[in-house]
Design a protein around this motif. Structure first.
Motif, PDB file in Angstrom:
ATOM      1  N   CYS A   1       0.854  -1.188   0.000  1.00 13.94           N
ATOM      2  CA  CYS A   1       0.000   0.000   0.000  1.00 13.94           C
ATOM      3  C   CYS A   1       0.889   1.237   0.000  1.00 13.94           C
ATOM      4  O   CYS A   1       1.642   1.470   0.937  1.00 13.94           O
ATOM      5  CB  CYS A   1      -0.921  -0.003   1.214  1.00 13.94           C
ATOM      6  SG  CYS A   1      -1.918   1.502   1.320  1.00 13.94           S
TER       7      CYS A   1
ATOM      8  N   ASN B   1      -0.061   4.192   0.246  1.00 15.29           N
ATOM      9  CA  ASN B   1      -0.586   5.225   1.150  1.00 15.29           C
ATOM     10  C   ASN B   1      -0.016   5.086   2.563  1.00 15.29           C
ATOM     11  O   ASN B   1       0.435   6.058   3.153  1.00 15.29           O
ATOM     12  CB  ASN B   1      -2.110   5.148   1.172  1.00 15.29           C
ATOM     13  CG  ASN B   1      -2.737   6.368   1.827  1.00 15.29           C
ATOM     14  OD1 ASN B   1      -2.360   7.497   1.520  1.00 15.29           O
ATOM     15  ND2 ASN B   1      -3.671   6.143   2.731  1.00 15.29           N
ATOM     16  N   CYS B   2      -0.005   3.852   3.117  1.00 17.59           N
ATOM     17  CA  CYS B   2       0.469   3.686   4.500  1.00 17.59           C
ATOM     18  C   CYS B   2       1.774   2.896   4.594  1.00 17.59           C
ATOM     19  O   CYS B   2       2.334   2.740   5.668  1.00 17.59           O
ATOM     20  CB  CYS B   2      -0.616   3.024   5.358  1.00 17.59           C
ATOM     21  SG  CYS B   2      -0.957   1.314   4.904  1.00 17.59           S
TER      22      CYS B   2
ATOM     23  N   CYS C   1      -6.571  -2.313   1.194  1.00 17.55           N
ATOM     24  CA  CYS C   1      -5.728  -2.156   2.371  1.00 17.55           C
ATOM     25  C   CYS C   1      -6.619  -2.049   3.606  1.00 17.55           C
ATOM     26  O   CYS C   1      -7.472  -1.163   3.668  1.00 17.55           O
ATOM     27  CB  CYS C   1      -4.853  -0.906   2.237  1.00 17.55           C
ATOM     28  SG  CYS C   1      -3.892  -0.589   3.742  1.00 17.55           S
TER      29      CYS C   1
ATOM     30  N   ASN D   1      -5.903  -1.008   6.471  1.00 18.86           N
ATOM     31  CA  ASN D   1      -5.605   0.212   7.235  1.00 18.86           C
ATOM     32  C   ASN D   1      -6.261   1.438   6.619  1.00 18.86           C
ATOM     33  O   ASN D   1      -6.782   2.300   7.315  1.00 18.86           O
ATOM     34  CB  ASN D   1      -4.096   0.460   7.298  1.00 18.86           C
ATOM     35  CG  ASN D   1      -3.349  -0.729   7.852  1.00 18.86           C
ATOM     36  OD1 ASN D   1      -3.834  -1.420   8.745  1.00 18.86           O
ATOM     37  ND2 ASN D   1      -2.174  -0.980   7.312  1.00 18.86           N
ATOM     38  N   CYS D   2      -6.197   1.521   5.298  1.00 22.21           N
ATOM     39  CA  CYS D   2      -6.618   2.741   4.604  1.00 22.21           C
ATOM     40  C   CYS D   2      -7.983   2.621   3.938  1.00 22.21           C
ATOM     41  O   CYS D   2      -8.551   3.626   3.530  1.00 22.21           O
ATOM     42  CB  CYS D   2      -5.603   3.107   3.537  1.00 22.21           C
ATOM     43  SG  CYS D   2      -3.915   3.149   4.146  1.00 22.21           S
TER      44      CYS D   2
HETATM   45 ZN    ZN Z   1      -2.723   1.370   3.450  1.00 25.91          ZN
END
Ligand code: ZN
Length: 133
Positions: A23, A25-26, A37, A39-40
């Motif tokens: 990912c 993003n994170c 993802c 998390n996101c």
């Molecule tokens: Zn993520």
């Protein structure tokens, strides 16, 4: 060149090459790869990524009673390995002495036969890990 083995290899990139996702993003890596993802959620941006070939054992167990197809290999060690990018993989540990298999031991991906030939003579292969110094 005869035979279909190379073709089969390409059909299972996840099994043979530790192909997962990452990912952007994170910064979390996943194996097996994921579509979303956790998390996101919708903000995540997942790309395909090959996983590192080395990691460390974070948990392991010795298997004495194996499922069908693996009985000829008992006893064997099964470990949870944290790869260098923090993704976790469950894998058999091969070619390693019992006393070398411990939490924190460094391991490297190895390519091994996974089962005995079936009725068509097909032998399956997969990644496993071995302890390195
Ligand atoms: Zn993520």
């Amino acid at each position: 060149m005869k035979g279909s083995a190379p073709l089969n290899w390409r059909r299972f990139p996840e099994r043979y090459n530790l192909h997962g996702s990452y990912c952007e993003n994170c910064g979390t890596a996943f194996f097996p790869g994921r579509a979303i993802c956790p998390n996101c959620r919708r903000k995540g941006k997942l790309i395909e990524q090959d996983m590192p070939r080395t990691g460390r054992i974070i948990s392991f167990t010795k298997v004495h009673v194996a499922p069908s197809g693996f009985r000829h290999e008992t006893p064997y060690h099964l470990a949870i390995i944290e790869l260098e990018n923090k993704a976790r993989v469950l894998s058999q540990i091969v070619d390693s002495e019992d006393k070398a298999i411990k939490i924190g031991a460094k391991v490297k991906k190895a390519f091994r036969r996974m089962g005995q030939a079936d009725k068509y003579g097909t032998i399956t292969y997969a990644f496993k890990f071995r302890v390195v110094d």
